[in-house]
Motif scaffolding. Structure first.
Motif, PDB file in Angstrom:
ATOM      1  N   ARG A  70       0.683  -1.337  -0.114  1.00  0.00           N
ATOM      2  CA  ARG A  70       0.051  -0.083  -0.002  1.00  0.00           C
ATOM      3  C   ARG A  70       0.845   1.317   0.116  1.00  0.00           C
ATOM      4  NH1 ARG A  70      -5.415  -0.510   3.839  1.00  0.00           N
ATOM      5  NH2 ARG A  70      -6.822  -0.400   2.026  1.00  0.00           N
ATOM      6  N   LEU A  73       1.296   1.659  -3.704  1.00  0.00           N
ATOM      7  CA  LEU A  73       0.360   2.009  -4.474  1.00  0.00           C
ATOM      8  C   LEU A  73      -0.008   3.557  -3.935  1.00  0.00           C
ATOM      9  CD1 LEU A  73      -1.897  -1.037  -3.924  1.00  0.00           C
ATOM     10  CD2 LEU A  73      -0.564  -0.228  -6.064  1.00  0.00           C
ATOM     11  N   HIS A  74       0.432   4.022  -2.808  1.00  0.00           N
ATOM     12  CA  HIS A  74      -0.054   5.341  -2.390  1.00  0.00           C
ATOM     13  C   HIS A  74       0.636   6.542  -3.281  1.00  0.00           C
ATOM     14  CE1 HIS A  74      -1.178   8.639   0.359  1.00  0.00           C
ATOM     15  NE2 HIS A  74       0.208   8.922   0.378  1.00  0.00           N
ATOM     16  N   PHE A  76       0.808   6.354  -6.431  1.00  0.00           N
ATOM     17  CA  PHE A  76       0.054   6.415  -7.685  1.00  0.00           C
ATOM     18  C   PHE A  76      -1.375   6.897  -7.146  1.00  0.00           C
ATOM     19  CE2 PHE A  76       3.316   3.380  -8.185  1.00  0.00           C
ATOM     20  CZ  PHE A  76       4.041   4.035  -9.413  1.00  0.00           C
ATOM     21  N   GLN A  77      -1.783   6.857  -6.056  1.00  0.00           N
ATOM     22  CA  GLN A  77      -3.220   7.070  -5.495  1.00  0.00           C
ATOM     23  C   GLN A  77      -3.014   7.667  -4.217  1.00  0.00           C
ATOM     24  OE1 GLN A  77      -5.900   3.719  -5.836  1.00  0.00           O
ATOM     25  NE2 GLN A  77      -4.360   2.455  -7.161  1.00  0.00           N
ATOM     26  N   MET A  80      -5.518   6.827  -1.043  1.00  0.00           N
ATOM     27  CA  MET A  80      -5.657   5.517  -0.661  1.00  0.00           C
ATOM     28  C   MET A  80      -5.005   5.400   0.707  1.00  0.00           C
ATOM     29  SD  MET A  80      -3.573   2.024  -2.052  1.00  0.00           S
ATOM     30  CE  MET A  80      -4.830   1.560  -3.415  1.00  0.00           C
ATOM     31  N   GLN A  82      -3.037   3.750   3.711  1.00  0.00           N
ATOM     32  CA  GLN A  82      -1.771   3.096   3.665  1.00  0.00           C
ATOM     33  C   GLN A  82      -1.686   2.021   4.821  1.00  0.00           C
ATOM     34  OE1 GLN A  82       1.771   5.371   2.598  1.00  0.00           O
ATOM     35  NE2 GLN A  82       0.608   7.077   3.136  1.00  0.00           N
TER      36      GLN A  82
END
Length: 209
Positions: A70, A73-74, A76-77, A80, A82
């Motif tokens: 996560r 991914l954070h 890019f998003q 989101m 975490q």
């Protein structure tokens, strides 16, 4: 193969799974400066023969910091969450998930008890180094401990993905049993025939604890 993994060429008569694994390696090699991976203290461990191929692959991605946790991914998003999907505590990173997360550490402790492993570390690299340097462990025991770590990493990632996609969290004992069962099957297939009786007894104890 351990020392020349990056130059390894897949034979024509191997399995489709192995061909796919080597293809991923080749794709990674084409996009990466390999000079920073010149010394792979963990390469032999990742490709340990007793480890199951799918476990090796996930462990390899962990070592290369390539799993999409996560915190990754954070980037890019930004909106989101975490937090760790397994414990809901700290930020989900590779370092946290393997093996500082409470869920992960409980699984690890249960497996250590089965193995008679007294190391208190929760750091994956330190655990690998501990096995490597342990002078009193036979080659067979070291191989199995490496395989157990690889299996645990694989199943923790699988559990994490089940939470992410299905909102389903396995019970710790369920995860541990999955690791044990897969290692049992693997040992039955590739256990060295010349393994000493004391090592075979140790394996039996690990399987039945």
């Amino acid at each position: 193969m351990d020392k020349n993994w990056w130059d390894y060429q897949v034979p024509l008569d191997c399995s489709w799974y192995w061909k796919r694994l080597v293809a991923v390696k080749d794709a990674f090699k084409a996009k990466t400066d390999l000079s920073k991976f010149a010394v792979m203290s963990w390469s032999k461990i990742v490709w340990e023969r007793l480890s199951i191929p799918k476990h090796r692959f996930v462990l390899w991605l962990v070592m290369l910091q390539r799993l999409r946790t996560r915190d990754q991914l954070h980037k890019f998003q930004p909106l989101m969450d975490q937090s760790c999907l397994l414990c809901g505590g700290d930020i989900e990173s590779i370092g946290h998930l393997f093996l500082h997360c409470h869920y992960s550490s409980v699984c690890l402790q249960k497996l250590k008890q089965r193995l008679g492993w007294n190391s208190a570390s929760l750091n994956l690299m330190l655990l690998i180094r501990w096995i490597h340097k342990a002078k009193r462990l036979s080659v067979v025991r070291k191989s199995i401990m490496y395989a157990v770590l690889a299996a645990l990493v694989y199943h923790l990632w699988r559990v994490r993905n089940d939470v992410f996609w299905s909102n389903k969290l396995w019970h710790v004992d369920n995860t541990v049993q999955r690791v044990v069962r897969e290692i049992q099957v693997r040992i039955s297939l590739v256990m060295p025939k010349k393994a000493k009786a004391i090592d075979r007894e140790w394996v039996t104890k690990f399987s039945k604890s």
